[in-house]
Design a protein around this motif. Structure first.
Motif, short mmCIF file in Angstrom:
data_model
loop_
_atom_site.label_atom_id
_atom_site.label_comp_id
_atom_site.label_asym_id
_atom_site.label_seq_id
_atom_site.Cartn_x
_atom_site.Cartn_y
_atom_site.Cartn_z
N GLN A 146 -5.96 7.82 -8.79
CA GLN A 146 -6.31 5.89 -8.10
C GLN A 146 -5.91 4.92 -8.53
OE1 GLN A 146 -7.50 7.15 -5.26
NE2 GLN A 146 -9.76 5.73 -4.63
N ASP A 180 -13.43 2.98 -3.97
CA ASP A 180 -12.84 2.94 -2.55
C ASP A 180 -11.85 3.47 -2.85
OD1 ASP A 180 -11.87 1.06 -1.01
OD2 ASP A 180 -10.28 -0.09 -1.78
N GLY A 181 -11.24 3.63 -1.50
CA GLY A 181 -9.76 4.70 -1.36
C GLY A 181 -10.54 6.16 -1.62
N ARG A 236 2.39 1.78 -3.44
CA ARG A 236 0.92 2.48 -3.80
C ARG A 236 1.16 3.65 -4.18
NH1 ARG A 236 -1.00 -2.74 -3.40
NH2 ARG A 236 -2.40 -1.75 -1.82
N LEU A 277 -4.74 2.18 -6.08
CA LEU A 277 -5.75 0.77 -5.75
C LEU A 277 -4.86 -0.59 -6.67
CD1 LEU A 277 -9.43 2.23 -5.68
CD2 LEU A 277 -8.26 1.16 -4.32
N ARG A 290 -0.18 -1.38 0.10
CA ARG A 290 -0.45 0.09 0.49
C ARG A 290 0.68 1.09 -0.03
NH1 ARG A 290 -5.55 0.46 2.85
NH2 ARG A 290 -5.96 2.95 3.32
N ALA A 335 -10.30 3.15 -13.06
CA ALA A 335 -11.49 4.01 -11.54
C ALA A 335 -12.23 4.66 -11.89
CB ALA A 335 -10.12 4.29 -11.17
#
Length: 195
Positions: free
Chosen positions: A68, A136-137, A41, A72, A38, A77
């Motif tokens: 994004q 998400d995110g 990224r 992810l 993570r 995205a």
């Protein structure tokens, strides 16, 4: 909330030579300890967001979607296709025929010279958080947006950890407090630096 917050009282920020990059330190510290992939990224997305700021790219959904995809590790995205929920379902962000256009309009205001950079960064952060454009995110996207807005002004915060607190969509005082917090974090670096 966006119209009710006192954005003009946000503290002034000044360009200073970065001595510590708070986003990078946050990724290399607590994020990496929790999840090294993570962190990588996020750092990749941050590099793209900083490069976009350096080339003065307009803040829009396509730009955010590019970050994004890095965050992810996905090929696409897209903008969400239904209502979004946060805080264990206590907050609902509806999707209407105008949501995407309203979001685009808000993002365009991130370069409004009539507002201090701290206010613009806080407002853009909250726009992403509460429009909740991705499935998400969104918290990561909001933080990347904040650092991008500041990077356009050649401002780098020495820490970002304190920004990671719960925000509420119906709290104009809390929105203005976010701009103040950005100023506090920025000025921590400036202690002892002549103006």
């Amino acid at each position: 909330m966006r119209r009710e917050a006192d954005w003009r009282s946000a503290p002034a920020l000044h360009r200073v030579t970065p001595d510590r990059d708070g986003f990078r330190s946050w990724c290399e510290g607590p994020v990496r300890r929790r999840d090294p992939a993570r962190a990588e990224r996020l750092l990749a997305a941050y590099a793209v967001a900083r490069a976009d700021a350096a080339r003065r790219a307009p803040l829009d959904f396509a730009l955010l979607a590019g970050w994004q995809r890095e965050v992810l590790a996905v090929p696409e995205a897209p903008f969400r296709v239904g209502d979004a929920y946060a805080k264990a379902g206590r907050e609902r962000y509806g999707l209407t025929p105008r949501t995407r256009a309203d979001f685009a309009s808000c993002l365009r205001e991130a370069t409004d010279p009539a507002l201090p950079p701290a206010a613009r960064a806080a407002r853009a952060y909250l726009d992403v958080a509460f429009f909740h454009p991705f499935a998400d995110g969104n918290a990561r996207a909001a933080l990347l947006t904040l650092v991008h807005v500041l990077a356009r002004e050649e401002i780098v915060l020495p820490e970002v950890g304190p920004l990671q607190t719960t925000r509420y969509a119906d709290d104009p005082a809390g929105a203005a407090d976010l701009a103040t917090l950005i100023g506090v974090l920025h000025h921590r670096r400036r202690r002892g630096v002549p103006r």
